[in-house]
Design a protein around this motif. Structure first.
Motif, PDB file in Angstrom:
ATOM      1  N   ASN A 172      14.646  32.861 193.034  1.00 19.78           N
ATOM      2  CA  ASN A 172      13.681  31.891 192.487  1.00 19.78           C
ATOM      3  C   ASN A 172      14.237  31.170 191.313  1.00 19.78           C
ATOM      4  O   ASN A 172      14.279  29.781 191.098  1.00 19.78           O
ATOM      5  N   ALA A 173      15.040  31.909 190.532  1.00 20.48           N
ATOM      6  CA  ALA A 173      15.792  31.404 189.217  1.00 20.48           C
ATOM      7  C   ALA A 173      16.849  30.522 189.967  1.00 20.48           C
ATOM      8  O   ALA A 173      16.912  29.279 189.462  1.00 20.48           O
ATOM      9  N   LYS A 176      15.749  27.060 190.865  1.00 15.15           N
ATOM     10  CA  LYS A 176      15.667  26.187 189.763  1.00 15.15           C
ATOM     11  C   LYS A 176      16.698  26.002 188.888  1.00 15.15           C
ATOM     12  O   LYS A 176      16.304  25.049 187.982  1.00 15.15           O
ATOM     13  N   VAL A 178      18.088  28.008 186.963  1.00 12.20           N
ATOM     14  CA  VAL A 178      18.036  28.957 185.735  1.00 12.20           C
ATOM     15  C   VAL A 178      18.670  30.107 185.630  1.00 12.20           C
ATOM     16  O   VAL A 178      18.741  30.738 186.773  1.00 12.20           O
ATOM     17  N   LEU A 180      19.796  33.804 185.029  1.00 13.25           N
ATOM     18  CA  LEU A 180      18.603  35.082 184.851  1.00 13.25           C
ATOM     19  C   LEU A 180      19.718  36.099 184.182  1.00 13.25           C
ATOM     20  O   LEU A 180      20.612  36.647 184.851  1.00 13.25           O
ATOM     21  N   ASN A 207       8.663  35.126 186.423  1.00 12.03           N
ATOM     22  CA  ASN A 207       8.241  33.867 187.179  1.00 12.03           C
ATOM     23  C   ASN A 207       7.500  32.685 186.263  1.00 12.03           C
ATOM     24  O   ASN A 207       8.086  31.692 186.477  1.00 12.03           O
ATOM     25  N   ILE A 210      10.328  31.303 184.335  1.00 13.98           N
ATOM     26  CA  ILE A 210      11.508  30.565 185.090  1.00 13.98           C
ATOM     27  C   ILE A 210      10.648  29.073 185.440  1.00 13.98           C
ATOM     28  O   ILE A 210      11.282  28.229 185.312  1.00 13.98           O
ATOM     29  N   VAL A 219      16.769  32.755 181.195  1.00 12.20           N
ATOM     30  CA  VAL A 219      15.700  33.646 181.033  1.00 12.20           C
ATOM     31  C   VAL A 219      16.470  35.173 181.069  1.00 12.20           C
ATOM     32  O   VAL A 219      17.198  35.296 181.667  1.00 12.20           O
ATOM     33  N   ASP A 236      12.688  33.127 177.275  1.00  8.80           N
ATOM     34  CA  ASP A 236      13.272  31.917 177.879  1.00  8.80           C
ATOM     35  C   ASP A 236      13.390  31.052 176.494  1.00  8.80           C
ATOM     36  O   ASP A 236      13.021  30.999 175.649  1.00  8.80           O
TER      37      ASP A 236
END
Ligand code: ADP
Length: 315
Positions: A172-173, A176, A178, A180, A207, A210, A219, A236
Motif C-alpha cells: 500500500n505504501a 502511494k 510513501v 514505511l 492505512n 499512508i 510513515v 506521519d
C-alpha cells in the motif's frame, strides 16, 4: 437544577420565617402593636402557603418531566435496537453478492489484454474492496451498538503482529510512494488481547497515515514501554489535523472539516477511528492523536496493558 432551586427556595422561606418571628417578638412588647403582629402573622402564613404551593407545583412538574424523560428514553432505546438489527440485516445481504463480484472481477482482471482494460478491471477490483471495507466497518458498528463486539483475549507478542501485518501495508505504501519504517518495535512486549482486533487497529492507523501523507512522505510505527503499558505510535509527515479536531475524529462518522482535500474525504466514511477507539477501550487501553497543525503531520498513539518478557515470542 429544579431540585436545587426548590432547596434554595425552601431555605429562603425558612430564613424569612425566622426573621419575621423576631419582628413579632419585638412587636409583642407593646400591647398596642398586637394588631400589627396579627397582620404580620397573616402575611407570613400567606407567604408560607404560597411557598408550599410553589414547591408542590415544582415537584409535580419535576415528576411529569422525569416520567416524560423515562418514556422517551425507552423509545430511543427501542429505535436504536431496531436500527442495529436493520443494519446487520443489510450488511449480511450485501456481503454474499459482494464476495461473488470480487471473485468475478479477479477472474476478469486476469483475462483482459489491453492497457485500458487492465486499468478498468483494477479499478473494479479496488471499488469492490472499498465496498467490502465499508460493509465490514458497518458490521463492526452494528456489533458495537448492540454490545456484541466479541473480544477474545490471549497473550501474543506485539512484534509478531507487526511482522505479519507489514508486507501488505508495505504494498500500500509503495503504491502511494510513501516510505514505511518499523525498526523500532520492542521485541519483548507481550499483550493479553485479541490479535485480530489489535491488528485491525494498527492496520487502520497505518492505512490512514499512508492515505493522508502525500507522495515522498514517511510513515513510521514505533513502540516504547511506559510502566506496565506498551505505547504504540504511528507517526506521519502528512496533511496534519487542526487542534480542535484531534478528539472529534474518534467520533462515529466524523471526518476532519479543516482538511480541504475533498477527494481524500470521499475515500472514507469516518468509521475506522471510532471502531479503533472501542477496541482499545475494551482492552483497558487509551487511544489518541496529536498534531502540530495542518500540514505538519500527525501522531496517532494507543497504549495497552503489557508485560515485557525476556523471551522473544514468535518471529
Ligand atoms: P476515514 O479515514 O474513513 O474517513 P477514520 O475514522 O479512519 O475515517 O478517520 C476519521 C478522520 O480523521 C479522517 O476522515 C481524517 O479527517 C482524520 N484522520 C485520520 N487519520 C489521519 C491522519 N493520519 N492524518 C490526518 N488526518 C487523519
Amino acid at each position: 437544577m429544579l431540585l436545587l432551586g426548590m432547596c434554595v427556595f425552601g431555605l429562603a422561606a425558612a430564613l424569612f420565617v425566622v426573621f419575621k418571628f423576631s419582628d413579632i417578638f419585638q412587636l409583642n412588647m407593646g400591647a398596642t402593636r398586637e394588631r400589627q403582629s396579627e397582620r404580620l402573622i397573616r402575611q407570613i402564613t400567606r407567604a408560607l402557603g404560597i411557598a408550599e404551593k410553589r414547591v408542590f407545583d415544582k415537584a409535580r412538574q419535576l415528576e411529569a418531566l422525569s416520567r416524560r424523560l423515562a418514556a422517551s428514553n425507552l423509545t430511543l432505546e427501542d429505535l436504536n435496537n431496531m436500527k442495529s438489527k436493520f443494519l446487520s440485516m443489510v450488511v449480511h445481504d450485501v456481503r454474499t453478492p459482494l464476495a461473488a463480484i470480487r471473485g468475478y472481477s479477479e477472474l476478469f482482471a486476469k483475462s483482459v489484454e489491453t492497457e485500458k482494460q487492465k486499468r478498468m478491471s483494477a479499478n473494479m477490483v479496488s471499488a469492490v474492496d472499498r465496498l467490502n471495507l465499508l460493509v465490514s466497518d458497518l458490521t463492526d458498528v452494528a456489533m458495537i451498538e448492540a454490545g456484541k463486539l466479541n473480544i477474545e483475549k490471549k497473550p501474543f507478542a506485539f512484534g509478531s503482529l507487526v511482522s505479519d501485518l507489514m508486507p501488505s501495508i508495505e504494498i500500500n505504501a509503495g503504491n502511494k510512494g510513501v516510505t514505511l519504517k518499523y525498526d523500532r518495535i520492542n521485541p519483548k512486549a507481550v499483550i493479553n488481547g485479541d490479535t485480530f482486533r489489535i491488528s485491525q487497529v494498527l492496520q487502520n492507523l497505518l492505512n490512514n497515515a499512508i492515505k493522508f501523507t502525500p507522495k515522498g512522505g514517511v510513515v513510521e510505527v514505533s513502540t516504547r514501554p511506559e510502566g506496565r503499558r506498551l505505547v504504540v505510535n504511528v507517526k506521519d509527515s502528512g496533511i496534519g489535523i487542526h487542534p480542535s479536531e484531534t478528539k472529534r475524529i474518534f467520533e462515529k462518522f466524523y471526518q476532519a472539516k479543516y482538511q480541504k482535500d475533498v477527494n481524500l474525504r470521499k475515500q472514507g466514511w469516518g468509521l475506522g477511528l471510532s471502531i479503533a477507539h472501542e477496541i482499545i477501550m475494551q482492552h483497558g487501553g487509551e487511544i489518541g492523536a496529536t498534531s502540530q497543525g495542518l500540514g505538519k503531520g500527525s501522531v496517532f498513539w494507543f497504549k495497552l496493558p503489557a508485560s515485557f518478557s525476556e523471551m522473544r515470542i514468535g518471529g
